[in-house]
Write an enzyme that holds these catalytic residues in place. Structure first.
Site, PDB file in Angstrom:
ATOM      1  CG  HIS A 191      -2.055  -0.891   1.140  1.00 22.16           C
ATOM      2  ND1 HIS A 191      -2.797  -1.280   2.218  1.00 22.16           N
ATOM      3  CD2 HIS A 191      -2.612  -1.488   0.077  1.00 22.16           C
ATOM      4  CE1 HIS A 191      -3.762  -2.081   1.810  1.00 22.16           C
ATOM      5  NE2 HIS A 191      -3.665  -2.223   0.523  1.00 22.16           N
ATOM      6  CD  GLU A 433      -8.125 -11.221 -17.311  1.00 22.78           C
ATOM      7  OE1 GLU A 433      -7.029 -10.690 -17.107  1.00 22.78           O
ATOM      8  OE2 GLU A 433      -9.103 -11.060 -16.559  1.00 22.78           O
ATOM      9  CG  ASP A 457      -4.198 -12.841 -15.767  1.00 24.91           C
ATOM     10  OD1 ASP A 457      -3.360 -13.570 -15.203  1.00 24.91           O
ATOM     11  OD2 ASP A 457      -4.927 -12.048 -15.161  1.00 24.91           O
ATOM     12  CB  CYS A 504      -6.573  -2.543 -19.374  1.00 20.93           C
ATOM     13  SG  CYS A 504      -7.327  -4.099 -18.890  1.00 20.93           S
TER      14      CYS A 504
END
Ligand code: PEP
Ligand code: MG
Length: 580
Positions: A191, A433, A457, A504
Site C-alpha cells: 500500500h 485474458e 494474464d 489494459c
C-alpha cells in the site's frame, strides 16, 4: 560511499539529507508466565488492542479533517485487521496453552500469519502481510506504552528512511519537506508503494538494514526508478545522479506540458488513453497526466486483508470517491478479481493445487451471488453520479457472461424496487485474458459492449508462463506470434460486431508497443498514470498508415525475438527521421 539496491517502488530521483526514523521492531522477549498470570496477560492483550483501535480512530478523525475522506481507506483496512476476532482469540490461546507473555504470543501469531501469506502465489496478495505487520507493531507499542516515532513535519527537506512507513504515515507526509522515502520492508505493490506513486514521491523499498546503520544526516541519493540508494556519494556518483535527476525532472516537466494535448496520430486518428488505478489518489494522477478517465479500476484492494467482505455501503463510498476523482471522465470498474479465496474471510477455504487456474475472479463472484450483487449494486449506484462502465474479469466463455449479466439484472431490479437511480444504459464489458475467450470472442461480442484485453494474464495462459516467476521472464513475450495473432483476432472480432476493443495489460504502457497496438486497430489503451504521457508522445509522432505498416511487419517473423528487433529498428528509424 555506500550503495544499496532495493525494489524500485515509485519512480523519480531525489538528492538530500537522510533522516532515519526509529521504527525498528520493538525488541520483544518471550517470557514464561505462571498459570495464574494468564488472565492478566490476556487482559494486557485486549487492552492494547482496544488502545490501538482508539489510536487509529483518532487518527482517522484527524485525517478526515486535514486531508479529507478519500484516503481513509487504509486506516479502515487496519481497523478491520484489528477487528478480526482471531487475532485476539488465537493469541489468547497461545498465552494459555504456551504459558507465555502477551508480547511473545503476539509475535507467534504474527509468525503464523507470515507463513500463511508466504505461501500465497499472487505477489499482490502476499504483500498484504505488511498491513498485518503494521497493525501488530502498533499493538506491541501500545503494550509497551511507547509510540512509534513520527515522521518529520517542520524541518528541512529530507529523505526519510525507516524500517517501515505505513500508509497512514504516508498520508500525513508533508510533501514540502519529504523528498523521497526508503523502507526496509515492503514491495512494489505494498500500500505504501501504491500511495508513494499516487503522491509522486520517489521510493525504494526492501533496503534491508538501512535504518539500523548510523547514517542519519548523511547525504543520500534515492533513485526510485532503478531501486538504487547511495549514501555519501563520491563526486562522480553525485554528478552522475544529479545529471540523471536533471534529465528526469526536465523530461517529466516537458511531458507534463503536453498533458492537455489530444491523443491523436499525425493524420488525426484518436486513440483513447486511459489509466489503471486502485485507489482514488491514482484517479487524480491519471487526469493530471492527461488520461481520458480510467480503463481499469482494480477493486480487489478493498476486499483483502480484512475480516469479512465490504458491504454495499462501504463499496459505494469508495467507488464514489474514485468516480469523483476522475469526473467528468469515464470510470471502468472491474468486478472482484481475487486470486484464490484464502484472504476473503467468511468463505470456505479450499487448498488449491493450481490457484491461478482455480476459484478466482468471476468464478469466485458467481460462487457467492449475494456478495456479488452487493458489488454490482454499489457500482450501479455510482453510475447515477457520473459515467461508469462495468467489466467482468477472467471470462472463459459465454455461460459466465450470461450468469453475471443475470445477476446484474437482478441487482438493477432490486434498485428499481427501492427507487434508487442508476444509469440504465450502463455498458458492460469483459476482459479477454483466457485463450478460450479469444477463440469464442465472436460469441462473446454479441452479448457485451466492449472487450478489454488483459495481456498480463493472456500471455501467461497462452504461453503457459507464470507471470510472477522471474526465472521465466525472458519467455514472457508480448510479441510472440501466438500473442500477436490473438490480439489481431480480438480486434477484428470486436470491430466486426461493432464493439470497442481496449487493452489494459502492462503492454499498453510500454511505448515500444504503441505502433503495433495502434496498427492492430485498438480503440483504447489503459495503463499506469506514469506511462500516459510517454505513450501519447509516441502516438502523436506516428501516422495510422505507418503504424499499420509496423504491425504488419511484426507478423512477418516467426519468433518474438525477431519481431522485437524489427520493431526496435523501425522505432529508431522513426525517431531519427523525426529529427531530420
Ligand atoms: C491483465 O491480466 O492484463 C490485467 C490487466 O489484469 P490484472 O493484471 O489485474 O490481472
Ligand atoms: Mg488479469
Amino acid at each position: 560511499m555506500q550503495r544499496f539496491t532495493g525494489i524500485a517502488a515509485s519512480p523519480g530521483i531525489a538528492v538530500g539529507k537522510l533522516r532515519i526514523i526509529d521504527r525498528r521492531r520493538i525488541a520483544v522477549t518471550e517470557l514464561a508466565v505462571a498459570p495464574e498470570a494468564v488472565a492478566h496477560e490476556i487482559r494486557r492483550l485486549t487492552d492494547a488492542v482496544a488502545a490501538t483501535r482508539a489510536e487509529l480512530e483518532a487518527l482517522r478523525s484527524h485525517l478526515a479533517e486535514t486531508t479529507g475522506d478519500d484516503h481513509l481507506f487504509f486506516i479502515e483496512t487496519h481497523l478491520m485487521i484489528l477487528a478480526d476476532e482471531r487475532l485476539v482469540s488465537e493469541t489468547s490461546a497461545i498465552i494459555s496453552s504456551g504459558l507465555i507473555n502477551a508480547e511473545g504470543a503476539l509475535l507467534r501469531t504474527l509468525g503464523r500469519y507470515r507463513e500463511i501469506f508466504a505461501g500465497i502465489d499472487d505477489p499482490y496478495l502476499r504483500e498484504r502481510i505488511y498491513d498485518v505487520e503494521t497493525v501488530i507493531e502498533r499493538v506491541l507499542h501500545c503494550m509497551g506504552g511507547t509510540a512509534p516515532e513520527q515522521l518529520p513535519r517542520h524541518e528541512e527537506r529530507v529523505v526519510v528512511a525507516a524500517h517501515d512507513i505505513t500508509p497512514a504515515d504516508m498520508l500525513q507526509i508533508n510533501r514540502d519537506n519529504v523528498l523521497a522515502i526508503i523502507t526496509e520492508i515492503g514491495g512494489r505493490t505494498s500500500h505504501t508503494a501504491i500511495l508513494a506513486r499516487a503522491l509522486e514521491l520517489p521510493a525504494v523499498a526492501g533496503v534491508d538494514g538501512i535504518a539500523e546503520l548510523p547514517l542519519d544526516g548523511q547525504q543520500v541519493i534515492v533513485d526510485g526508478t532503478s531501486g538504487v540508494v547511495i549514501v555519501n556519494p563520491d563526486d562522480e556518483a553525485f554528478r552522475t545522479f544529479l545529471s540523471r535527476k536533471q534529465h528526469y525532472d526536465y523530461l517529466e516537466s516537458e511531458l507534463l506540458k503536453t498533458a492537455h494535448l489530444p491523443a491523436v496520430t499525425l493524420d488525426g486518428r484518436s486513440l483513447l488513453l486511459r489509466g489503471n488505478v486502485e485507489i482514488p489518489e491514482e484517479g487524480s494522477s491519471v487526469l493530471k497526466h492527461g488520461g481520458a478517465g480510467v480503463g481499469l479500476y482494480r477493486t480487489e484492494i478493498l476486499f483483502m486483508n480484512r475480516a469479512g467482505l465490504p458491504d454495499e455501503e462501504e463499496q459505494f463510498g469508495v467507488y464514489r470517491s474514485m468516480q469523483q476523482a476522475v469526473a467528468p471522465h469515464l470510470l471502468t470498474i472491474r468486478t472482484l478479481d481475487a486470486g484464490g479465496d484464502k484472504l476473503l474471510d467468511g468463505m470456505e477455504t479450499v487448498v488449491e493445487q493450481n490457484p491461478v487456474l482455480g476459484m478466482r475472479a468471476i468464478r469466485l463472484s458467481l460462487s457467492m451471488p449475494e456478495e456479488f450483487k452487493k458489488q454490482l449494486r454499489a457500482i450501479l449506484r455510482v453510475s447515477a453520479t457520473g459515467p461508469v462502465r462495468i467489466m467482468f474479469p477472467m471470462i472463459s466463455g459465454l455461460e459466465e457472461v450470461r450468469s453475471a449479466r443475470k445477476l446484474l439484472e437482478e441487482a438493477k431490479s432490486e434498485l428499481d424496487r427501492a427507487g434508487i437511480p442508476y444509469d440504465r444504459q450502463i455498458q458492460v464489458g469483459v476482459m479477454i485474458e483466457i485463450p478460450s475467450a479469444v477463440t469464442v470472442a465472436d460469441l462473446l461480442a454479441r452479448e457485451v459492449d466492449f472487450f478489454s484485453v488483459g495481456t498480463n494474464d493472456l500471455i501467461q495462459y497462452l504461453l503457459a508462463i507464470d507471470r510472477t516467476n522471474e526465472q521465466l521472464s525472458p519467455l514472457y513475450q508480448p510479441l510472440h506470434p501466438a500473442v500477436l495473432r490473438s490480439l489481431r483476432q480480438i480486434v477484428h472480432t470486436a470491430h466486426a460486431a461493432g464493439i470497442t476493443a481496449c487493452l489494459c495489460g502492462e503492454m499498453a504502457g510500454d511505448p515500444l508497443y504503441l505502433p503495433v497496438l495502434l496498427g492492430l486497430g485498438f480503440d483504447e489503451l489503459s495503463m499506469g498514470a506514469a506511462s500516459l504521457l510517454r505513450v501519447k508522445q509516441i502516438l502523436r509522432r506516428c501516422s495510422s498508415q505507418r503504424a499499420r505498416q509496423i504491425a504488419d511487419g511484426c507478423f512477418r517473423f516467426s519468433t518474438a525475438a525477431e519481431a522485437e528487433l524489427y520493431l526496435k529498428q523501425q522505432m529508431t528509424l522513426d525517431v531519427v527521421e523525426s529529427f531530420d
